[in-house]
Design a protein around this motif. Sequence first.
Motif, PDB file in Angstrom:
ATOM      1  N   UNK A  19      -4.966  13.568   9.431  1.00  0.00           N
ATOM      2  CA  UNK A  19      -3.948  14.089  10.341  1.00  0.00           C
ATOM      3  C   UNK A  19      -2.703  13.228  10.300  1.00  0.00           C
ATOM      4  N   UNK A  20      -1.601  13.800  10.758  1.00  0.00           N
ATOM      5  CA  UNK A  20      -0.330  13.082  10.798  1.00  0.00           C
ATOM      6  C   UNK A  20      -0.245  12.218  12.044  1.00  0.00           C
ATOM      7  N   UNK A  21       0.134  10.965  11.851  1.00  0.00           N
ATOM      8  CA  UNK A  21       0.292  10.056  12.982  1.00  0.00           C
ATOM      9  C   UNK A  21       1.448  10.416  13.885  1.00  0.00           C
ATOM     10  N   UNK A  22       2.337  11.314  13.412  1.00  0.00           N
ATOM     11  CA  UNK A  22       3.457  11.746  14.257  1.00  0.00           C
ATOM     12  C   UNK A  22       2.952  12.435  15.513  1.00  0.00           C
ATOM     13  N   UNK A  23       1.766  13.049  15.429  1.00  0.00           N
ATOM     14  CA  UNK A  23       1.195  13.736  16.589  1.00  0.00           C
ATOM     15  C   UNK A  23       0.489  12.770  17.534  1.00  0.00           C
ATOM     16  N   UNK A  24       0.371  11.491  17.116  1.00  0.00           N
ATOM     17  CA  UNK A  24      -0.352  10.503  17.912  1.00  0.00           C
ATOM     18  C   UNK A  24       0.508   9.275  18.215  1.00  0.00           C
ATOM     19  N   UNK A  25       1.813   9.400  17.976  1.00  0.00           N
ATOM     20  CA  UNK A  25       2.757   8.297  18.222  1.00  0.00           C
ATOM     21  C   UNK A  25       2.355   7.037  17.474  1.00  0.00           C
ATOM     22  N   UNK A  26       1.917   7.195  16.224  1.00  0.00           N
ATOM     23  CA  UNK A  26       1.493   6.065  15.405  1.00  0.00           C
ATOM     24  C   UNK A  26       2.580   5.708  14.401  1.00  0.00           C
ATOM     25  N   UNK A  27       2.852   4.418  14.262  1.00  0.00           N
ATOM     26  CA  UNK A  27       3.826   3.951  13.276  1.00  0.00           C
ATOM     27  C   UNK A  27       3.208   2.813  12.474  1.00  0.00           C
ATOM     28  N   UNK A  28       3.295   2.928  11.149  1.00  0.00           N
ATOM     29  CA  UNK A  28       2.822   1.888  10.234  1.00  0.00           C
ATOM     30  C   UNK A  28       1.360   1.518  10.446  1.00  0.00           C
ATOM     31  N   UNK A  29       0.570   2.472  10.888  1.00  0.00           N
ATOM     32  CA  UNK A  29      -0.867   2.242  11.042  1.00  0.00           C
ATOM     33  C   UNK A  29      -1.635   3.415  10.447  1.00  0.00           C
ATOM     34  N   UNK A  30      -2.836   3.129  10.037  1.00  0.00           N
ATOM     35  CA  UNK A  30      -3.774   4.153   9.577  1.00  0.00           C
ATOM     36  C   UNK A  30      -5.079   3.949  10.335  1.00  0.00           C
ATOM     37  N   UNK A  31      -5.632   5.034  10.859  1.00  0.00           N
ATOM     38  CA  UNK A  31      -6.933   4.980  11.512  1.00  0.00           C
ATOM     39  C   UNK A  31      -7.954   5.645  10.607  1.00  0.00           C
ATOM     40  N   UNK A  32      -8.951   4.881  10.198  1.00  0.00           N
ATOM     41  CA  UNK A  32     -10.022   5.396   9.351  1.00  0.00           C
ATOM     42  C   UNK A  32     -11.096   5.996  10.256  1.00  0.00           C
ATOM     43  N   UNK A  33     -11.253   7.314  10.193  1.00  0.00           N
ATOM     44  CA  UNK A  33     -12.249   8.005  10.997  1.00  0.00           C
ATOM     45  C   UNK A  33     -13.521   8.277  10.217  1.00  0.00           C
ATOM     46  N   UNK A  34     -14.430   9.018  10.858  1.00  0.00           N
ATOM     47  CA  UNK A  34     -15.749   9.271  10.263  1.00  0.00           C
ATOM     48  C   UNK A  34     -15.678   9.862   8.868  1.00  0.00           C
ATOM     49  N   UNK A  35     -14.757  10.797   8.662  1.00  0.00           N
ATOM     50  CA  UNK A  35     -14.713  11.502   7.385  1.00  0.00           C
ATOM     51  C   UNK A  35     -14.539  10.538   6.220  1.00  0.00           C
ATOM     52  N   UNK A  36     -13.823   9.454   6.445  1.00  0.00           N
ATOM     53  CA  UNK A  36     -13.537   8.507   5.363  1.00  0.00           C
ATOM     54  C   UNK A  36     -14.547   7.371   5.274  1.00  0.00           C
ATOM     55  N   UNK A  37     -15.578   7.410   6.132  1.00  0.00           N
ATOM     56  CA  UNK A  37     -16.635   6.402   6.079  1.00  0.00           C
ATOM     57  C   UNK A  37     -17.923   6.958   5.481  1.00  0.00           C
ATOM     58  N   UNK A  38     -17.908   8.213   5.055  1.00  0.00           N
ATOM     59  CA  UNK A  38     -19.114   8.837   4.530  1.00  0.00           C
ATOM     60  C   UNK A  38     -19.554   8.182   3.222  1.00  0.00           C
ATOM     61  N   UNK A  39     -20.870   8.028   3.114  1.00  0.00           N
ATOM     62  CA  UNK A  39     -21.487   7.430   1.925  1.00  0.00           C
ATOM     63  C   UNK A  39     -20.958   6.027   1.641  1.00  0.00           C
ATOM     64  N   UNK A  40     -20.627   5.317   2.716  1.00  0.00           N
ATOM     65  CA  UNK A  40     -20.258   3.902   2.647  1.00  0.00           C
ATOM     66  C   UNK A  40     -21.088   3.164   3.685  1.00  0.00           C
TER      67      UNK A  40
END
Length: 321
Positions: A275-296
């Motif tokens: 998702x776009x951080x513009x919808x969450x007022x995020x700047x220069x950050x990335x949040x790694x959620x469940x989808x990107x932790x699969x099979x790790x």
Amino acid sequence: MPLCHAPHPLYKRSNDTVKCDDPFCALFHGYTVSRSNLPKQCVYVVAHADHDFSLGVIIRDLFPFKLTNGNTIIPRLGFGCGFYHDFGDGVHPPFTDGVLALGNRNTTISAQLSKLGLMQNIFGHCFSAQEGGYVFMGDDIVPSEIVWAPLLSYDDYVLGPAELRFDGQATGVEELEIYFDSGSTCTIFSSRAYVALLNGLNRTINRNHLKVANDDKTLPVCWKGTKAFKSIRDVENLFKPLVLSFTNSTNVQLLLSPEAYLIISDRGNVCLGILSGADFAMTDTITIGDISMQDQIMIYDLENHQIGWAPANCNELPKFS
């Protein structure tokens, strides 16, 4: 503990409610609120990066744990018992029993077990892309091939700085802070990173003759092919991997394969699970959620203030000697 199918029958709440004047309640500073309809009770409120929201009370109850040596312990631990939940816009409510909070604080289950002298304050999880997986606590499961990066904060699971690379090429997006939040379903990119990602994906889309599926509202961005897709395997060769490269560490990278940022919708389209951080007022950050932790296998080592990860088969529980 293996992840099981949910939801299960409702938990019969313990009567051991933590009071506002209990020192344990004070450890939740920043998460507790006052509620006139719940006098003297320790009430918490938690919001995740994807706008999921939970409200409840702190209680204590007995927790049975099976140790790797075969023994069982049953300590009394404090935890949040939620009675109100709200889910982020555009995301279907998950079929879960609840959220096991394992944040970077002295109130977590792992921190309490560590304080009791039962284990080190280390825990991890392994989420399978096939809906299985497991959660573990302690230092018995630490693969030799694990990649470690130091935490930047004592309050959150944040690493950095990092740069974003797409298909092996630099995107020009650097100095990113990377938050790990398994309570968030999707991964969220800052506006700059999201635009760079879409630019790279558009080249892929055009090259493979995919079209935007504006009628599919599963996620903000979906594409359709000449025929319906049945699984990620149908498109994994069409999309390129993403890499978050940690610039202050040598050879430390988090690889996001197409399976770690795409899903197949009920309509047979491929959708972007970022998702776009513009919808969450995020700047220069990335949040790694469940989808990107699969099979790790993800390991949170709070004893040494670091996070580690490695590819893993999350469908099988590890074997102990």
